[in-house]
Design a protein around this motif. Sequence first.
Motif, short mmCIF file in Angstrom:
data_model
loop_
_atom_site.label_atom_id
_atom_site.label_comp_id
_atom_site.label_asym_id
_atom_site.label_seq_id
_atom_site.Cartn_x
_atom_site.Cartn_y
_atom_site.Cartn_z
N PHE A 296 0.83 -1.20 0.00
CA PHE A 296 0.00 0.00 0.00
C PHE A 296 0.87 1.25 0.00
O PHE A 296 0.66 2.18 -0.80
CB PHE A 296 -0.91 -0.02 1.23
CG PHE A 296 -1.76 1.19 1.42
CD1 PHE A 296 -3.04 1.26 0.88
CD2 PHE A 296 -1.29 2.28 2.15
CE1 PHE A 296 -3.82 2.39 1.06
CE2 PHE A 296 -2.06 3.41 2.33
CZ PHE A 296 -3.34 3.46 1.79
N VAL A 297 1.87 1.28 0.86
CA VAL A 297 2.76 2.44 0.95
C VAL A 297 3.55 2.61 -0.35
O VAL A 297 3.70 3.72 -0.88
CB VAL A 297 3.71 2.29 2.15
CG1 VAL A 297 4.77 3.41 2.14
CG2 VAL A 297 2.93 2.31 3.45
N ILE A 298 4.06 1.49 -0.90
CA ILE A 298 4.82 1.55 -2.16
C ILE A 298 3.93 2.06 -3.28
O ILE A 298 4.34 2.89 -4.10
CB ILE A 298 5.40 0.17 -2.50
CG1 ILE A 298 6.45 -0.23 -1.47
CG2 ILE A 298 6.00 0.17 -3.91
CD1 ILE A 298 6.94 -1.66 -1.61
N SER A 299 2.68 1.57 -3.33
CA SER A 299 1.76 1.96 -4.39
C SER A 299 1.40 3.44 -4.30
O SER A 299 1.21 4.11 -5.32
CB SER A 299 0.49 1.11 -4.32
OG SER A 299 -0.35 1.35 -5.41
N MET A 300 1.31 3.97 -3.08
CA MET A 300 1.02 5.39 -2.91
C MET A 300 2.14 6.26 -3.48
O MET A 300 1.91 7.40 -3.87
CB MET A 300 0.83 5.71 -1.42
CG MET A 300 -0.38 5.04 -0.79
SD MET A 300 -1.91 5.88 -1.16
CE MET A 300 -1.95 7.08 0.14
N ASN A 301 3.37 5.71 -3.53
CA ASN A 301 4.51 6.46 -4.04
C ASN A 301 4.81 6.16 -5.50
O ASN A 301 5.81 6.63 -6.04
CB ASN A 301 5.76 6.12 -3.20
CG ASN A 301 5.68 6.68 -1.80
OD1 ASN A 301 6.02 7.81 -1.54
ND2 ASN A 301 5.21 5.86 -0.87
N THR A 302 3.95 5.34 -6.13
CA THR A 302 4.19 4.92 -7.51
C THR A 302 3.28 5.69 -8.47
O THR A 302 2.08 5.79 -8.25
CB THR A 302 3.89 3.41 -7.66
OG1 THR A 302 4.75 2.67 -6.78
CG2 THR A 302 4.14 2.95 -9.09
N GLY A 303 3.89 6.24 -9.50
CA GLY A 303 3.12 6.99 -10.50
C GLY A 303 4.03 7.90 -11.29
O GLY A 303 5.22 8.04 -11.00
#
Length: 344
Positions: free
Chosen positions: A32-39
């Motif tokens: 979840f934390v990694i995905s929040m920083n992915t983009g």
Amino acid sequence: MSNSYLTPSQQKTKKKNFIIIATLLVLIFITFVISMNTGVIKLTPMEVFKTLFGQGDAQQQLILFEFRLPRIVIAILVGMGLAISGAILQGVSKNALADPGILGINAGAGLAVMLYISFFPTTKAAPVYLLPVLAFIGAGLTAILIYSLSYKRHEGITPMRLILTGVAVAAGISSAMIVLTLRLSPENYQFVATWLAGSIWGSNWRFVLSLLPWLVILLPFVYAKSRVLNILNLGELTAVGLGASIEKERRWLLAAAVGLAGASVSVSGGIGFVGLIAPHLARQLVGAKHQFLLPAAALLGGFLVLMADTIGRSILEPSEIPAGIVVAVIGAPYFLYLLARLKE
């Protein structure tokens, strides 16, 4: 069951299962934390943390709360729904290869949604909330068709016949969907092609709200049926001897499996193999008792789809690979492995 009635071995197993479930929760949180920083637009962990607590600027709040967070929530919910649907199908049919994607249920749900979006816009709120209902109808009709075609008098339904019928029906539905794409505009065709590949396309809070009630109602219902699923695994004669109404329980559980799969497909497209992989891994981790298998499968499913979506968004930036393709890269070899093992 109270711990005072458990043997030391049972208490140890129960403790181990709780540790595994807690570990899965930690893995989901990390992803979840990694995905929040992915983009495409990068946010540092500190910026994410500040934005979550209202300290970010307008752009950071827009990116986090309107784009990334709803997509992450949908990925987790979809994974949970597909995983529990697969666990139910495997438990009810006693078929290790049962999965809503392989059996064609996802395809039936997708066909209903595709028919709708081919003729009507989905930009207004009401149609968004109608999508899971339409997907449930499509999935339900497909499940009835597969059940009818694979049932033989005096023999019932054999696992292999069920699989082969489901694959054949799914292939037929997929062909019908390809024909339907011929009448679409180039813009809609691009959308449908991405959706069929299994993309988390409904990434806003309206789609979260359209999916959430189905899971809030059906997941507790299925968990309450854990004992029934345990009994069904013992065989029909034993189940009848223990007082279970087999056909009635099967119908309720199958309806729940169809509802979970249909609602999930309505906002995620054709993500396959989650309902196959997650229950199998859960069974290896926590055993066959559904009181632990169902929560573990749900968490594994959520983790798998969230991880696949995160990888798909980051590996070829700024382009995206649909989560369904990433899951298929893992799931197809695993399916072949299970198929080969069952033939031994």
